[in-house]
Design a protein around this motif. Structure first.
Motif, PDB file in Angstrom:
ATOM      1  N   ARG A  37      31.764  33.087  48.169  1.00 11.85           N
ATOM      2  CA  ARG A  37      32.657  33.544  47.521  1.00 11.85           C
ATOM      3  C   ARG A  37      32.904  35.177  47.020  1.00 11.85           C
ATOM      4  O   ARG A  37      33.920  35.361  47.058  1.00 11.85           O
ATOM      5  CB  ARG A  37      32.271  33.359  45.741  1.00 11.85           C
ATOM      6  CG  ARG A  37      33.149  33.349  44.581  1.00 11.85           C
ATOM      7  CD  ARG A  37      34.108  31.927  44.795  1.00 11.85           C
ATOM      8  NE  ARG A  37      34.725  32.432  43.468  1.00 11.85           N
ATOM      9  CZ  ARG A  37      36.233  32.377  43.691  1.00 11.85           C
ATOM     10  NH1 ARG A  37      36.644  32.431  44.593  1.00 11.85           N
ATOM     11  NH2 ARG A  37      36.981  32.745  42.809  1.00 11.85           N
ATOM     12  N   ILE A  41      36.469  36.380  47.579  1.00 14.91           N
ATOM     13  CA  ILE A  41      37.340  37.369  46.586  1.00 14.91           C
ATOM     14  C   ILE A  41      37.414  38.693  47.475  1.00 14.91           C
ATOM     15  O   ILE A  41      38.517  39.657  47.259  1.00 14.91           O
ATOM     16  CB  ILE A  41      36.402  37.686  45.284  1.00 14.91           C
ATOM     17  CG1 ILE A  41      36.572  36.742  44.931  1.00 14.91           C
ATOM     18  CG2 ILE A  41      36.800  38.901  44.838  1.00 14.91           C
ATOM     19  CD1 ILE A  41      35.382  36.658  43.963  1.00 14.91           C
ATOM     20  N   VAL A  43      38.323  42.063  49.537  1.00 12.76           N
ATOM     21  CA  VAL A  43      40.138  42.444  50.622  1.00 12.76           C
ATOM     22  C   VAL A  43      39.865  42.418  51.527  1.00 12.76           C
ATOM     23  O   VAL A  43      39.144  42.880  52.127  1.00 12.76           O
ATOM     24  CB  VAL A  43      39.771  44.184  49.611  1.00 12.76           C
ATOM     25  CG1 VAL A  43      41.442  44.484  50.422  1.00 12.76           C
ATOM     26  CG2 VAL A  43      40.031  44.703  48.405  1.00 12.76           C
ATOM     27  N   ARG A  81      44.472  55.217  42.058  1.00 17.35           N
ATOM     28  CA  ARG A  81      43.290  56.315  43.033  1.00 17.35           C
ATOM     29  C   ARG A  81      44.162  54.976  44.362  1.00 17.35           C
ATOM     30  O   ARG A  81      43.791  54.294  44.536  1.00 17.35           O
ATOM     31  CB  ARG A  81      42.253  56.052  43.247  1.00 17.35           C
ATOM     32  CG  ARG A  81      41.626  56.885  42.802  1.00 17.35           C
ATOM     33  CD  ARG A  81      39.972  56.727  42.256  1.00 17.35           C
ATOM     34  NE  ARG A  81      39.926  55.957  41.050  1.00 17.35           N
ATOM     35  CZ  ARG A  81      38.845  55.169  41.187  1.00 17.35           C
ATOM     36  NH1 ARG A  81      37.758  55.328  41.738  1.00 17.35           N
ATOM     37  NH2 ARG A  81      38.701  54.581  39.922  1.00 17.35           N
ATOM     38  N   ARG A  86      43.402  51.697  42.524  1.00 19.61           N
ATOM     39  CA  ARG A  86      43.418  51.077  41.464  1.00 19.61           C
ATOM     40  C   ARG A  86      44.531  52.857  40.921  1.00 19.61           C
ATOM     41  O   ARG A  86      43.608  53.777  40.407  1.00 19.61           O
ATOM     42  CB  ARG A  86      42.003  51.715  40.713  1.00 19.61           C
ATOM     43  CG  ARG A  86      40.952  50.758  41.195  1.00 19.61           C
ATOM     44  CD  ARG A  86      41.151  49.627  39.271  1.00 19.61           C
ATOM     45  NE  ARG A  86      39.849  49.029  39.716  1.00 19.61           N
ATOM     46  CZ  ARG A  86      39.918  47.563  39.486  1.00 19.61           C
ATOM     47  NH1 ARG A  86      40.408  46.489  38.523  1.00 19.61           N
ATOM     48  NH2 ARG A  86      38.484  47.529  39.045  1.00 19.61           N
TER      49      ARG A  86
ATOM     50  N   ALA B 128      38.176  42.858  43.265  1.00 17.23           N
ATOM     51  CA  ALA B 128      38.608  42.303  41.858  1.00 17.23           C
ATOM     52  C   ALA B 128      40.054  41.742  42.414  1.00 17.23           C
ATOM     53  O   ALA B 128      40.919  42.447  42.817  1.00 17.23           O
ATOM     54  CB  ALA B 128      39.135  43.261  40.552  1.00 17.23           C
ATOM     55  N   ARG B 129      40.726  40.187  42.197  1.00 15.72           N
ATOM     56  CA  ARG B 129      41.835  39.858  41.692  1.00 15.72           C
ATOM     57  C   ARG B 129      42.028  39.164  41.471  1.00 15.72           C
ATOM     58  O   ARG B 129      41.584  37.946  41.208  1.00 15.72           O
ATOM     59  CB  ARG B 129      42.196  39.144  43.605  1.00 15.72           C
ATOM     60  CG  ARG B 129      40.794  38.401  44.519  1.00 15.72           C
ATOM     61  CD  ARG B 129      41.270  37.326  45.809  1.00 15.72           C
ATOM     62  NE  ARG B 129      41.053  37.982  46.466  1.00 15.72           N
ATOM     63  CZ  ARG B 129      41.111  38.519  47.744  1.00 15.72           C
ATOM     64  NH1 ARG B 129      42.930  38.278  47.719  1.00 15.72           N
ATOM     65  NH2 ARG B 129      41.508  39.115  48.532  1.00 15.72           N
ATOM     66  N   HIS B 182      32.956  47.701  35.921  1.00 10.80           N
ATOM     67  CA  HIS B 182      34.688  46.788  36.785  1.00 10.80           C
ATOM     68  C   HIS B 182      35.338  46.123  36.438  1.00 10.80           C
ATOM     69  O   HIS B 182      36.074  45.766  37.382  1.00 10.80           O
ATOM     70  CB  HIS B 182      34.295  48.086  37.940  1.00 10.80           C
ATOM     71  CG  HIS B 182      33.827  49.567  37.788  1.00 10.80           C
ATOM     72  ND1 HIS B 182      34.304  50.382  37.633  1.00 10.80           N
ATOM     73  CD2 HIS B 182      32.555  50.161  37.580  1.00 10.80           C
ATOM     74  CE1 HIS B 182      33.393  51.070  37.528  1.00 10.80           C
ATOM     75  NE2 HIS B 182      32.570  51.363  37.645  1.00 10.80           N
ATOM     76  N   TYR B 184      37.184  43.825  35.689  1.00  7.94           N
ATOM     77  CA  TYR B 184      38.895  43.909  35.416  1.00  7.94           C
ATOM     78  C   TYR B 184      39.719  43.057  36.311  1.00  7.94           C
ATOM     79  O   TYR B 184      39.551  44.441  37.842  1.00  7.94           O
ATOM     80  CB  TYR B 184      39.679  44.577  34.564  1.00  7.94           C
ATOM     81  CG  TYR B 184      39.040  46.119  35.230  1.00  7.94           C
ATOM     82  CD1 TYR B 184      37.987  46.686  34.589  1.00  7.94           C
ATOM     83  CD2 TYR B 184      40.757  46.297  35.460  1.00  7.94           C
ATOM     84  CE1 TYR B 184      38.435  48.454  35.348  1.00  7.94           C
ATOM     85  CE2 TYR B 184      40.921  47.828  35.956  1.00  7.94           C
ATOM     86  CZ  TYR B 184      39.590  48.789  35.295  1.00  7.94           C
ATOM     87  OH  TYR B 184      39.553  50.054  36.351  1.00  7.94           O
ATOM     88  N   PRO B 185      41.271  42.878  36.839  1.00  8.20           N
ATOM     89  CA  PRO B 185      41.925  42.935  37.279  1.00  8.20           C
ATOM     90  C   PRO B 185      42.877  43.991  37.429  1.00  8.20           C
ATOM     91  O   PRO B 185      42.652  45.536  36.797  1.00  8.20           O
ATOM     92  CB  PRO B 185      42.800  41.614  36.889  1.00  8.20           C
ATOM     93  CG  PRO B 185      42.810  41.832  35.812  1.00  8.20           C
ATOM     94  CD  PRO B 185      41.469  42.439  35.406  1.00  8.20           C
ATOM     95  N   ASN B 190      43.233  52.796  34.353  1.00  8.31           N
ATOM     96  CA  ASN B 190      41.279  51.918  34.738  1.00  8.31           C
ATOM     97  C   ASN B 190      40.137  53.621  34.454  1.00  8.31           C
ATOM     98  O   ASN B 190      39.561  53.883  35.606  1.00  8.31           O
ATOM     99  CB  ASN B 190      41.423  52.726  36.623  1.00  8.31           C
ATOM    100  CG  ASN B 190      42.925  51.636  37.395  1.00  8.31           C
ATOM    101  OD1 ASN B 190      42.443  50.487  37.226  1.00  8.31           O
ATOM    102  ND2 ASN B 190      43.792  52.074  37.618  1.00  8.31           N
ATOM    103  N   ALA B 272      39.142  37.071  39.684  1.00  2.00           N
ATOM    104  CA  ALA B 272      38.224  36.996  39.694  1.00  2.00           C
ATOM    105  C   ALA B 272      37.252  38.251  40.745  1.00  2.00           C
ATOM    106  O   ALA B 272      38.351  39.228  40.729  1.00  2.00           O
ATOM    107  CB  ALA B 272      37.791  36.219  41.305  1.00  2.00           C
ATOM    108  N   VAL B 273      36.361  38.591  40.739  1.00  4.41           N
ATOM    109  CA  VAL B 273      35.808  39.549  41.227  1.00  4.41           C
ATOM    110  C   VAL B 273      34.135  39.296  41.865  1.00  4.41           C
ATOM    111  O   VAL B 273      33.393  38.195  41.713  1.00  4.41           O
ATOM    112  CB  VAL B 273      34.984  40.698  39.851  1.00  4.41           C
ATOM    113  CG1 VAL B 273      33.659  41.574  40.068  1.00  4.41           C
ATOM    114  CG2 VAL B 273      36.330  41.055  38.725  1.00  4.41           C
TER     115      VAL B 273
END
Lengths: 87, 279
Positions: A37, A41, A43, A81, A86, B128-129, B182, B184-185, B190, B272-273
């Motif tokens: 998982r 998830i 990147v 950033r 973010r 996070a997505r 941290h 959160y999507p 931020n 999801a994170v």
């Protein structure tokens, strides 16, 4: 047992069954599941295409390189950033 | 910009072949920001030149400087974010300055890099997505780097004499917060200092001990107020988390940490994170 008591018993049984099912579902999520998982998830390179651009470190470096190479500077100023998304 | 033009192959090629690209973070260029004074002065100079030339000037903008460093063009991000507008500006610049095609002046490298971390600390990488594009931006996943000090990383663990199979412990709230804040999507806001936990728990249960290395399963849950924009909106993150931590009890050392959301919602959408120890 009267109807109200029966209803409470049924509700309690269903709640326990549900909670048990949730715990069992969670318990099935073992180390291999978590490992897979995390990978899913994470990147991916194709989601970070800005990494394909050769970015200068800061404005001063960009200016110096521009003068050396005869190229113009492309400067993007932003909040947050960009490098981690973010923003 | 990142999801649009900066992911567009034509824009990427134009920038690499004809320009010296650079981006700056506005927060670093404020009076109290971390950028050196000379850097701040350069950015201010560009803004002043923009005003003098009656070009569009603002904090979120694209600026084109000539090879001599002086401003020659600019574009508000609302337009620059549309690839066709940005490409038109770049191509016009290349044509007018007759910039020959070449290789990138700076070799491309991954922009998201693990920050330096002092001895004994651990660095965690978080992704996070959005899973359904609802309630949060979903164009691309977002990241965070979380460095836990030596003391904080030790406080993730139970006492060395409390490590036996089945033993459980609660991770101290302030340490768990360093990670969970941290979760959160992608949102505009931020500023994690504004996040407020309404509920939070993260506990470990030892599942094995072999050759001096213990493995524990982590389970937790959270409910955290996090606004999408920079004003309170009542939105909350709700999530359950599962993970594993490998550690050396005798040394108080974390060897591995992996943590993921099991179920997570925000703003009416699912996300999801995933977190993993990198260093």
């Amino acid at each position: 047992m009267n109807r109200a008591a029966q209803s409470v018993c049924v509700s309690a049984f269903l709640f326990a069954a549900f909670a048990g099912a949730a715990d069992r579902q969670s318990a099935n999520k073992d180390f291999a599941w978590v490992q897979a998982r995390v990978q899913e998830i994470a990147v991916k390179p194709e989601e970070r295409r800005l990494d394909e651009i050769g970015w200068a470190k800061d404005i001063r470096e960009a200016k110096r390189l521009a003068k050396e190479t005869g190229r113009p500077v492309f400067l993007f100023t932003h909040d947050g950033r960009l490098n981690i998304g973010r923003c | 910009m990142r999801a649009g033009p900066l992911s567009n192959q034509k824009v990427i090629s134009l920038l690499n072949e004809h320009f010296v690209p650079v981006y700056t973070v506005n927060e670093e260029y404020t009076d109290k920001g971390s950028a050196p004074p000379e850097e701040k002065a350069e950015r201010n100079r560009i803004f002043q030149e923009g005003h003098a030339a009656k070009l569009s000037v603002g904090s979120v903008h694209v600026y084109i400087l000539a090879p001599d460093g002086h401003l020659r063009d600019s574009l508000h991000v609302a337009k620059a974010a549309q690839s066709e507008h940005l490409m038109a500006m770049l191509e016009k610049t290349v044509a007018e300055l007759k910039v020959p095609k070449g290789k990138p002046v700076v070799a491309p490298v991954t922009q998201s890099q693990c920050p330096p971390s002092p001895p004994g600390s651990i660095a965690l990488h978080l992704s996070a997505r959005s899973l359904d594009g609802r309630g949060a931006w979903g164009d691309f996943p977002v990241e965070d780097w979380i460095v836990l000090s030596s003391d904080e990383s030790k406080r993730l663990l139970p006492g060395a004499d409390a490590v036996s199979i089945g033993a459980t412990w609660e991770i101290p709230r302030e340490v768990a917060t360093r990670i969970l804040t941290h979760f959160y999507p992608a949102t505009e806001n931020n500023d994690v200092s504004k996040n407020v936990f309404e509920k939070q728990s993260l506990k470990g249960t030892v599942t094995s001990v072999e050759n001096g290395v213990a493995r524990a399963r982590l389970t937790g849950e959270m409910k955290m107020a996090h606004s999408f924009y920079h004003k309170a909106d009542g939105k909350t993150v709700e999530a359950t988390v599962i993970g594993f931590i490998d550690f050396v009890p005798a040394q108080g050392k974390v060897d591995s940490l992996k943590l993921v959301t099991d179920e997570a919602t925000y703003g009416g959408g699912k996300f999801a994170v995933g977190v993993r120890l990198v260093r």
